[in-house]
Motif scaffolding. Structure first.
Motif, PDB file in Angstrom:
ATOM      1  N   MET A   1      21.304 -26.159  36.248  1.00 61.29           N
ATOM      2  CA  MET A   1      22.115 -24.662  35.337  1.00 61.29           C
ATOM      3  C   MET A   1      20.226 -24.343  35.776  1.00 61.29           C
TER       4      MET A   1
ATOM      5  N   ALA B   1      19.132 -19.780  33.942  1.00 59.70           N
ATOM      6  CA  ALA B   1      19.131 -18.903  32.923  1.00 59.70           C
ATOM      7  C   ALA B   1      17.920 -17.928  33.223  1.00 59.70           C
ATOM      8  N   ASN B   2      17.482 -16.808  33.356  1.00 58.63           N
ATOM      9  CA  ASN B   2      16.326 -15.941  33.056  1.00 58.63           C
ATOM     10  C   ASN B   2      16.880 -14.912  31.822  1.00 58.63           C
ATOM     11  N   PRO B   3      16.443 -15.487  30.458  1.00 56.61           N
ATOM     12  CA  PRO B   3      17.296 -14.996  29.452  1.00 56.61           C
ATOM     13  C   PRO B   3      16.146 -13.561  29.833  1.00 56.61           C
TER      14      PRO B   3
ATOM     15  N   ARG C   1      24.326 -23.274  39.351  1.00 58.92           N
ATOM     16  CA  ARG C   1      25.419 -22.530  37.523  1.00 58.92           C
ATOM     17  C   ARG C   1      24.298 -21.325  37.295  1.00 58.92           C
ATOM     18  N   TRP C   2      24.592 -20.091  37.911  1.00 59.20           N
ATOM     19  CA  TRP C   2      23.375 -19.210  37.507  1.00 59.20           C
ATOM     20  C   TRP C   2      24.140 -18.265  35.556  1.00 59.20           C
ATOM     21  N   ALA C   3      22.889 -17.653  35.176  1.00 52.71           N
ATOM     22  CA  ALA C   3      23.234 -17.594  33.833  1.00 52.71           C
ATOM     23  C   ALA C   3      23.823 -17.743  32.895  1.00 52.71           C
ATOM     24  N   VAL C   4      23.187 -19.213  32.807  1.00 48.84           N
ATOM     25  CA  VAL C   4      23.897 -20.361  31.727  1.00 48.84           C
ATOM     26  C   VAL C   4      23.942 -20.274  30.242  1.00 48.84           C
ATOM     27  N   ARG C   5      25.027 -19.681  29.678  1.00 48.01           N
ATOM     28  CA  ARG C   5      25.076 -19.595  28.377  1.00 48.01           C
ATOM     29  C   ARG C   5      24.613 -21.123  27.452  1.00 48.01           C
ATOM     30  N   SER C   6      23.697 -20.346  26.341  1.00 49.60           N
ATOM     31  CA  SER C   6      23.832 -21.575  25.072  1.00 49.60           C
ATOM     32  C   SER C   6      24.920 -21.857  24.471  1.00 49.60           C
TER      33      SER C   6
END
Length: 57
Positions: A1, A3-5, A38-43
């Protein structure tokens, strides 16, 4: 997983995935692993680990 916020330093996630893939190719039991990205995973929503356990094949 991964993500780069927004408003954070740019992460080199693609390079990390490439290094993991290369390590798995060299591993003696590589057939026992399957790397899924899984890219751009949301929290929000289900916890990410729980979600991946429910969707694993």
């Amino acid at each position: 997983m991964a993500a780069n916020p927004r408003n954070t330093s740019q992460l080199r996630l693609d390079e990390e995935v490439r290094e993991i893939e290369e390590g798995l190719r060299r591993a003696s039991k590589r057939e026992q692993f399957k790397l899924k990205q899984r890219w751009a995973v949301r929290s929000h929503g289900p916890p990410p680990v729980q979600y991946l356990q429910l969707t694993r094949s």
